[in-house]
Scaffold this motif. Structure first.
Motif, mmCIF file in Angstrom:
data_model
loop_
_atom_site.group_PDB
_atom_site.id
_atom_site.type_symbol
_atom_site.label_atom_id
_atom_site.label_comp_id
_atom_site.label_asym_id
_atom_site.label_seq_id
_atom_site.Cartn_x
_atom_site.Cartn_y
_atom_site.Cartn_z
ATOM 1 N N SER A 24 0.861 -1.461 -0.331
ATOM 2 C CA SER A 24 0.155 0.142 0.068
ATOM 3 C C SER A 24 0.538 0.968 -0.006
ATOM 4 O O SER A 24 0.551 2.590 0.115
ATOM 5 C CB SER A 24 -1.020 -0.474 1.129
ATOM 6 N N GLU A 25 2.217 0.949 -0.123
ATOM 7 C CA GLU A 25 2.730 2.122 0.273
ATOM 8 C C GLU A 25 4.067 1.927 -0.748
ATOM 9 O O GLU A 25 4.644 2.950 -0.795
ATOM 10 C CB GLU A 25 3.828 2.049 2.188
ATOM 11 N N ARG A 52 -3.133 1.256 -2.605
ATOM 12 C CA ARG A 52 -3.432 2.087 -1.204
ATOM 13 C C ARG A 52 -4.468 1.115 0.015
ATOM 14 O O ARG A 52 -4.119 0.986 1.085
ATOM 15 C CB ARG A 52 -3.897 3.275 -1.283
ATOM 16 N N ASN A 67 -3.243 3.641 -7.955
ATOM 17 C CA ASN A 67 -2.897 3.579 -6.764
ATOM 18 C C ASN A 67 -4.659 4.062 -5.498
ATOM 19 O O ASN A 67 -3.950 2.948 -4.596
ATOM 20 C CB ASN A 67 -2.560 5.059 -6.424
#
Length: 571
Positions: free
Chosen positions: A339-340, A380, A375
């Motif tokens: 997610s990062e 994310r 994203n």
């Protein structure tokens, strides 16, 4: 000078693989046994472990085996090639071109290629290893093998395995902690003052401990037997009076939630794992260039940084990894890590027959708007989707619930098959998901309504098939949506209950149970202010469960069969 590619042949489970690396951080994902750890181990062997040809650091089980090569003598040689490439955006500094001048190749003097090999030697009856730098034609550069020392000086390698125990790292002989303990940066005046204080503290402890006097008085009698110094012939030192010796026994403590001071090694595994990573970070930032070389830029392999950590801590640890100096190659099973992770740094490893593929999302595949949606809807918030073998793409919330419940009723283990159900309408349809799935080697199957919106989704997906059979990847529903399908299959009562008395007349003249009848029912309840379609769908699913396995609509069962077949297939 960053490592740009690693090529592996016949190493462990990898028969052949080429992994393109980001110059900053590369994150490897994939199922178990797809080769992530093998990539990290290959780097460790090439850049750290293999230092002599007198012994072989490859075990017999490092050689790739299959049904035709089951014993060591029949195995093909191992070959691991590391490629360092210069780019216009990132030219090599002068200390690199000077230090490694003899092994730099390429038409524009911009490449270094280093290869480590291992083979079975029939005469010796055991594996032997060798290494060399390569010229432009990938031939061995004779007499240049000694340059590996210079390569390792400028690009030292470090490997953090998934097992990060504080007891192994916070002691006087460990690489990172010992570097701080052995660093003699206390000036002499301060050292002498500290040692005088230590001596006084030792004396106070001895004086307070009466039994120590009994020991010293008795041991002093040794002077009657052998020659010893007369002044302070016997002393008891509870702590070393030498400052640097005292440092060897330094304990790192951490307060608990109840403010108890506990050694790090006695904390939970998650705290220990994170503490080791932070110690490693401190070493790289403050001690590496003093211990190795002032020009050293590390290559770091980290396996499962998420090990033992709470999800909140996992997301935070990415920033620690990102900020480490040098080049990082990370292997993870964590959707929270993903997610990062920026999209260009992601690499997904897949098995494709006997070959191992390393897939990435290429630049330009997604438009700026598509990347924004990807994203938000995947990376994310649902990073774990990138670990799936197959995506079942559906339009809405009801579809997700219906297919999940039908799979459970049929005894189909979607997770075991690597299938994830993905709602795609909020991201503007299946296009983004199909592009990403194809780029990363993830299978996909789209289920679309037969209304105009569903037809648009089908056309979008059809345009991306690239010659693949449409029946493998697209299933148009026979009805306008999943709710109407449930109704027509005998589970429409929860929807019928939503038709109030004032609307009964609207159903007059329609054959009860016909598609037209249920279309009208749906149109009525869809406009009703107090009617909940998800709740009605849930009641229909409960009715289906009461009917048992045979109550699952054949159309839905067929879609699940085709989707799980894709999950079982080799990408």
């Amino acid at each position: 000078m960053r490592l740009s590619k690693i090529t592996i042949d016949n190493f462990r489970g990898i028969e052949h693989a080429e992994i393109e690396l980001d110059r900053d951080v590369t994150v490897l994902v994939g199922e178990n046994n797809t080769g992530k750890t093998s990539v990290l181990e290959a780097l460790r062997l090439c850049l750290d472990t293999v230092r002599s040809d007198k012994t072989c650091n490859f075990s017999e089980f490092d050689f790739h085996r299959n049904e035709t090569r089951s014993d060591l003598p029949s195995c093909e040689p191992i070959s691991i090639t590391l490629s360092f490439l210069e780019s216009e955006e990132h030219p090599w500094p002068e200390h690199i071109t000077q230090g490694l001048n003899d092994v730099i190749v390429g038409s524009d003097y911009s490449a270094i290629k280093f290869r480590v090999t291992a083979r079975y030697d029939a005469d010796a009856g055991e594996p032997v290893q060798s290494w060399s730098f390569l010229d432009d034609a990938d031939n061995e550069m004779v007499g240049r093998a000694g340059m590996t020392k210079e390569l390792r000086r400028l690009r030292p390698f470090f490997f953090q395995t998934a097992l990060r125990a504080a007891k192994d790292q916070f002691h006087g002989q460990s690489t990172y902690w010992a570097s701080f303990l052995k660093n003699k940066d206390i000036d002499d005046a301060t050292r002498q003052a500290l040692e005088a204080e230590l001596h006084q503290v030792n004396q106070k402890i001895v004086n307070a401990h009466a039994s120590f006097k009994d020991v010293t008085d008795e041991v002093k009698r040794i002077s009657d037997l052998v020659a010893v110094g007369q002044a302070d012939a016997v002393t008891v030192d509870p702590a070393p009076a030498d400052v640097y010796k005292a440092l060897r026994y330094t304990e790192v403590n951490l307060l608990t939630a109840s403010n108890a001071k506990i050694p790090i090694r006695s904390h939970g595994e998650g705290t220990q794992s994170l503490s080791v990573l932070l110690l490693f970070s401190a070493y790289l930032k403050t001690r590496l260039q003093a211990d190795v070389d002032r020009h050293a830029e590390p290559i770091i392999a980290i396996e499962e940084p998420e090990a033992h950590l709470h999800p909140n801590a996992v997301r935070a640890v990415w920033h620690l990894l990102r900020d480490l100096p040098g080049q990082k190659i990370v292997a993870t099973h964590s959707g929270d890590i993903l997610s990062e992770v920026p999209v260009p740094k992601l690499r997904r490893m897949n098995r494709n027959g006997s070959a191992t593929e390393c897939k990435a999302i290429p630049d330009g595949l997604l438009t700026d708007d598509e990347l924004r949606k990807f994203n938000h809807h995947v990376r994310r918030n649902r990073g774990e989707l990138l670990f799936a073998r197959c995506w079942l793409l559906v339009e809405g919330e009801t579809d997700v619930s219906v297919f999940a419940e039908c799979a459970e009723m049929l005894g189909v283990d979607l997770h075991g098959k690597g299938v994830r159900i993905v709602e795609c309408s909020q991201a503007g349809g299946p296009g983004i998901f199909v592009k990403v799935a194809d780029a990363l080697g993830i299978h996909w199957h789209l289920v679309a309504d037969s209304d105009p919106g569903g037809q648009k989704y089908i056309e979008d997906a059809r345009a991306l098939l690239n010659g693949r059979p449409e029946t493998d990847h697209i299933s148009p529903l026979t009805h306008s949506n999943i709710d109407i399908l449930l109704c027509c299959c005998g589970y429409g009562q929860p929807y019928r209950d939503g038709v109030g008395p004032k609307k009964e007349a609207d159903l007059a003249g329609l054959t009860i149970g016909s598609p037209e009848y249920w279309e009208k029912v749906y149109k009525i309840v869809n406009k009703a202010r107090r009617f909940s379609k998800p709740e009605a769908a849930l009641k229909s699913i409960l009715d289906m469960k009461t009917a048992g396995t045979g109550g699952v609509p054949s159309e839905l069962k067929d879609i699940l069969d085709r989707t799980t077949a894709l999950g079982d297939a080799t990408p």
